[in-house]
Write an enzyme that holds these catalytic residues in place. Sequence first.
Site, mmCIF file in Angstrom:
data_model
loop_
_atom_site.group_PDB
_atom_site.id
_atom_site.type_symbol
_atom_site.label_atom_id
_atom_site.label_comp_id
_atom_site.label_asym_id
_atom_site.label_seq_id
_atom_site.Cartn_x
_atom_site.Cartn_y
_atom_site.Cartn_z
ATOM 1 C CD GLU A 35 31.834 82.088 -97.138
ATOM 2 O OE1 GLU A 35 32.232 81.930 -98.241
ATOM 3 O OE2 GLU A 35 32.367 82.265 -96.202
ATOM 4 N NE ARG A 82 27.638 86.890 -102.152
ATOM 5 C CZ ARG A 82 28.880 86.741 -102.177
ATOM 6 N NH1 ARG A 82 29.498 87.864 -101.133
ATOM 7 N NH2 ARG A 82 29.537 86.235 -103.095
ATOM 8 N NE ARG A 102 34.285 94.475 -107.172
ATOM 9 C CZ ARG A 102 35.373 93.430 -107.089
ATOM 10 N NH1 ARG A 102 34.760 92.297 -107.143
ATOM 11 N NH2 ARG A 102 36.319 93.863 -107.592
ATOM 12 C CG HIS A 135 33.502 78.417 -105.584
ATOM 13 N ND1 HIS A 135 33.557 78.989 -104.570
ATOM 14 C CD2 HIS A 135 33.770 79.424 -106.637
ATOM 15 C CE1 HIS A 135 33.933 80.064 -104.587
ATOM 16 N NE2 HIS A 135 34.210 80.423 -105.847
ATOM 17 N N PRO A 163 26.241 88.725 -107.528
ATOM 18 C CG PRO A 163 27.765 88.406 -106.128
ATOM 19 C CD PRO A 163 26.526 88.030 -106.316
ATOM 20 C CB THR A 164 27.887 90.668 -112.347
ATOM 21 O OG1 THR A 164 28.946 90.549 -113.163
ATOM 22 C CG2 THR A 164 27.261 91.848 -112.377
ATOM 23 C CE1 TYR A 165 35.841 91.273 -111.305
ATOM 24 C CE2 TYR A 165 34.209 90.063 -109.996
ATOM 25 C CZ TYR A 165 35.431 90.049 -110.617
ATOM 26 O OH TYR A 165 36.360 89.075 -110.556
#
Length: 415
Positions: A360, A239, A234, A388, A169-171
């Site tokens: 998760e 996903r 978001r 991360h 996912p990206t923005y």
Amino acid sequence: MASIRRTLSPYNDRSYPNGSSNPFSVQSPSQKLLSHGRTTFSPVRRFITGIFLQKHYSRKSNQFSWKKSLIRCFLFFFLGFLLGMAPFNNDFNELKQDDLRNRDFSFEMKPAVVNVEKNVGDIGFVEKPKENDLMVDAVELGVVERRDRNEIKRILDFLPRKQLIVVTPTYNRALQAYYLNRLGQVLRLVRPPVLWIVVEMNAASMETAEILRNMGIMYRHLVCMKNSTDVKDRGVHQRNTAIEHIERHRLDGIVYFADDDNIYSLELFESIREISRFGTWPVGMLAQSKNKAILEGPVCNGSQVIGWHTNEKSKRLRRFHVDMSGFAFNSTILWDPKRWHRPTSDPIRQLDTVKEGFQETTFIEQIVEDERQMEGIPPGCYRIMNWHLHIESRELLYPKGWMLQKNLHVVTPSN
């Protein structure tokens, strides 16, 4: 001396008993053949008879004809040459001995005997083939290495590699192009097949599409049409859009949620190909204070998960202490519940109604029942293969456009 004179016969005018005036009028066998040749002989036999029985004197005169003799001589020479070139004797003998119609043809390849010479140092020797070595029992495809007279056989592995389905996912933000290019360059080094599913919110940007086209890997550019005003997280809806795409098209492979701002090693992508149902591994991350590194993920005994690493008191109530980039699963779980004996056929989705940090564990609970259905990667879970890092500041300004040649006067503050 006595002389003898031969006088003419006084009986020139006398008739002979056969009724002709010619004393040699009795027909010879050759003349009989010529007289009956026109009616009884075939054209070939008439031609041969005419050659052998034709007179050597011309009809007009009694002189010898040299022209016809030369022609006959040349003809006989040509026939003799043809007969000499044709191997009639051997062919006729073989045809008499073996009939071609009754002969069985067999195509048999016999291995040739080869002497293999080896040099070890300065001493050379020749291995002679044994009697048993001349028999070829079976042919097997493989690679054979000979080292110090010890044969090590390695059978080539023709099994196809499992497909990796990487969901990102990206923005739109200041470092989006940097993150996408960094992750794309890592995926280019992963052995195919790899499918990169990139999901954006509301609309597909031209800048993201250009990066994906120039990356040189197989990809699918999706758009999440969820109303952004009702979205709490978001990434959860992005996903879910990718999960719906995998389920609808029945894509077969290993699904892995890889955020664009994380750091990944090539060993991670090669390791998750071996996952049967669900695999997990420890993830290194920075604490919220960014002054120490913490570890989150499974504790393993070989490939068996026996516990979890956790350092935050607020997340101790979670069933599975796993980061979103710390697990992968088989995509057939999404669209083939009978294969994995799932109790229900309800679609598997991430939940936006739970608290932050619990997406998760609620998602994993829909895939596996407990740790017995998990696989620790790598065996022992002793290596950190991805990080991360929360290093992006929310106060960074997003410049207009992706090219900075016209926006050099923009100053972006950093913490």
